[in-house]
Each structure stands twice: as C-alpha cells, then as structure tokens.
Design an enzyme around this catalytic site. Sequence first.
Site, PDB file in Angstrom:
ATOM      1  N   PHE A 140      38.441   5.187  38.460  1.00  0.00           N
ATOM      2  CA  PHE A 140      37.668   4.260  39.295  1.00  0.00           C
ATOM      3  C   PHE A 140      38.477   2.982  39.466  1.00  0.00           C
ATOM      4  CE2 PHE A 140      34.697   0.835  40.213  1.00  0.00           C
ATOM      5  CZ  PHE A 140      34.032   1.381  41.297  1.00  0.00           C
ATOM      6  N   ASP A 225      45.542  -0.330  35.659  1.00  0.00           N
ATOM      7  CA  ASP A 225      44.318  -1.029  36.034  1.00  0.00           C
ATOM      8  C   ASP A 225      43.559  -1.341  34.741  1.00  0.00           C
ATOM      9  OD1 ASP A 225      41.713  -1.698  36.668  1.00  0.00           O
ATOM     10  OD2 ASP A 225      41.500  -0.204  38.262  1.00  0.00           O
ATOM     11  N   LYS A 254      36.897  -8.721  35.767  1.00  0.00           N
ATOM     12  CA  LYS A 254      35.775  -8.746  34.808  1.00  0.00           C
ATOM     13  C   LYS A 254      35.852  -9.904  33.805  1.00  0.00           C
ATOM     14  CE  LYS A 254      34.570  -3.876  35.387  1.00  0.00           C
ATOM     15  NZ  LYS A 254      33.179  -3.639  35.639  1.00  0.00           N
TER      16      LYS A 254
END
Length: 401
Positions: A140, A225, A254
């Site tokens: 993702f 990532d 985040k």
Amino acid sequence: MSFSSKEIIALADQYLLGNVSRVPLVLVKGQGSKVWDAEGREYLDFIAGVATCAFGHSPAFMADILAEQARKLVHVSNIFYNEPQVLLAERLVKASGLSKAFFSNSGAEANEAALKMARKYSHDRYGAGRHVIVSALDSFHGRTMGAISATGQTRFHQGFEPMLPGFKFVRFGDVAALKEALTPDVCAVLLEPIQGEGGVNIPPADYFSETAKLCQSKDILLILDEVQTGLGRTGQDFAFRHFNVKPDILTLGKALGSGYPVGATLSAAEPSKALSPGTHSSTVGGAPLAMTISLELVNRILEPSFLAEVAQKGVFFKKSLEDLKAARPKDILDVRGLGLILGLSLNRPSGPVVAALRDLGFLVNAASPTILRFVPPLTVTNDEISQLTQGLLDALDRSAA
Ligand SMILES: Cc1ncc(COP(=O)(O)O)c(C=O)c1O
C-alpha cells in the site's frame, strides 16, 4: 454549540463524500492514549490515527509549538528559504544517512516524489524506456494515481483504470521472483519494510539485503516506503535498520507530523540531482509551521532513550499477544510485527472482534478481513497494553457467541 453523535452522523451522511466506511463514533477529545466521544465515553486508542499520533493525542508540546510558530510565520513560498525546513532536512538527512530532503504534505505525495525522482534519474542516465517500477503484491503506497498504480492490491485499482503504465508486482519476500522481474526496463523497486495495510507482513531476514544487492548490480534504485514504519514505530529510527539495508530513496509521513500534515522524500546524492529546478514542487509542503512542529517531533522520536522504550514496549506487547495465542490457540493463528506495529491473524473475520473491542472501550482496526492491527501511540504504557490484551480475551469470547 455541541451536537450529539447522532446529529453529527446525520450531518455527515448529508454533506460528506461517502468515500470512507466510518465507524459510528464521533470523537471530540483526546489525551495520551485515550479519546472520548461526543457523549463522554472513553476509549483506549490502539489505532492512533493509523500509526500517526506518535505522542498520543493532544500533547501539550505540540499545542505550544504550533501556537508560538503560528504567531511568527505560518507559510511562505518555497521560492524563499525558511530556517525550520533546512534544520529538519539536516536532521533527517543525518539520521538516515541519505543526502537530500524534499517536503510535502502526505505519505502519498512523498511517494509521488520518489516515483518521479526514480524515473527522471533513469531517464537522465539511460534515456527513455527504462521507467518500470517493481513493487510488491499486498503493498500500500497511498491513494493518488501514481500511488495506487504502485500499490499491489487490485481492490484499490477497480474503477479507476487505466492505472499508470510501467508498474509491475511481485510476491513480497520472494527474492527469486524479484530477480526475475528486474528486466532491463526497470528503474526502481518500491517496497515497505513491513507491509502495514497489507496485514503486518514481515519479509524473511535476508530479503532486503539480497534485494539491495540485486538493485545495486543493475543501478536500479531501491525506494523504501516508511510512511507507516518509519520514525520509531518499530523501535528503531527507521525500520530498514532491522533488515541490514539502506535505501536510495526513503519516504516518510504519518508520525513525521503526528497529525499535522507532513511528508518527506529523502534521497541519496545521485538520484536527488534528477529533480532539478522546476521538475517538482508543492505549494504548502515545507512551510515553516509544519517544519517547526515536525522538527520537534523528530528530535523527540530520535532520542535513543525514547526509541529504546518503544522497543521494550513492543517486546512486552508481542509477548502479551503470544500468551494470548497460547491461551486461545483455536482463535489466534499467528502473532506478527515488530515494535509497536503488531498484528494478530484470527481464524475468523476480524470485524466482529473489532466491534466487540469497541463496545469494551478499545479502538483497534483490521488490516485485512482476518487480521487485527495494533499501532498505538509510541507513548502507550505497559498498563494500557495489558488492558488491551485483557479486552481482547473478552472480545474473542463475545464475538464467538
Ligand atoms: C506504507 C504507506 N505508504 C503510504 C501511505 C499513504 O499515506 P497518506 O495517507 O498520508 O497519503 C500509507 C498510509 O496508510 C502507508 O501506510
């Protein structure tokens, strides 16, 4: 004016785009690991804005710093220099061992910059045609067109086709499959060190070192990532430390803003040169307000004693989940994860367990139809972890009934 949960949900149904399946809960206040709904009900939050609120909810230092900087300078264009942006770049570059930083507003944007950088680097060196990016099944990488094109789950593509050309997918953790995929048209490999949304999947120990060797031998860039796993989540500054590897490009988000929107793309010296003036930018990315709060967050997270505590709590949490598995071998198939990104694979749908936990006052989400994921604030306490594992026992009983 304050509304009841029922009223807010009715207004949301009327005015909000229905792009998210929401839980019928209106959260109005947070402190540490706790949040409260509009009726004053308290919950222990093991979602933390999906691995975002590193210091829990509403830490006083964030309020103080944001207020102070907002009175000084909120935003200026990137055609000017601003001090907090430069200082944050220095901090992240030195911590990661990379060379340059670019700032944006989200994880997806951080990945977009990485994808563009990889293609441009290859184009500048080798000309057109060497543009393919290999990523993993079950990955993702965000919701923009580039990021969904790079995401190895067809459910995120459906109805949005055609995806951008030049992406292919291999099984995560499978070096032989990756080797076969590295054809002469490939410019980069994009991977999460631990697949978060895909179910808290950890690759075999030598996967990343083997991947890096393969990439280096062909001048293929390795993009990691770490939007979810970076900045303390696994008990290390970056999750790549666990796997004896160093990326050419690293993306963060985040925890980098812990609720304030910040994304970063860090890169080695050579690939960074590809994004020369005019090739990429963001109007608000890197603005002084975002950079000031992010610098404070990063300084606090990278404190060795803080990281050591996260690692210790991760060990305690995992052991608690393993004890739970021993007590409920029929319900729990597997405990997985590192630090404070942990998952439980269940032998039945996770939805009813999530709902039972919520009724008991715990917020947890499902990373797949049968996997519960725990990504609490990095400041969660052992006592809160024990409360959750006790709650899980009750929730397994209630949802089985
Ligand atoms: C690994 C990973 N990359 C990218 C993203 C996208 O980040 P954002 O939602 O901030 O765009 C996420 C979000 O969950 C993620 O887990």
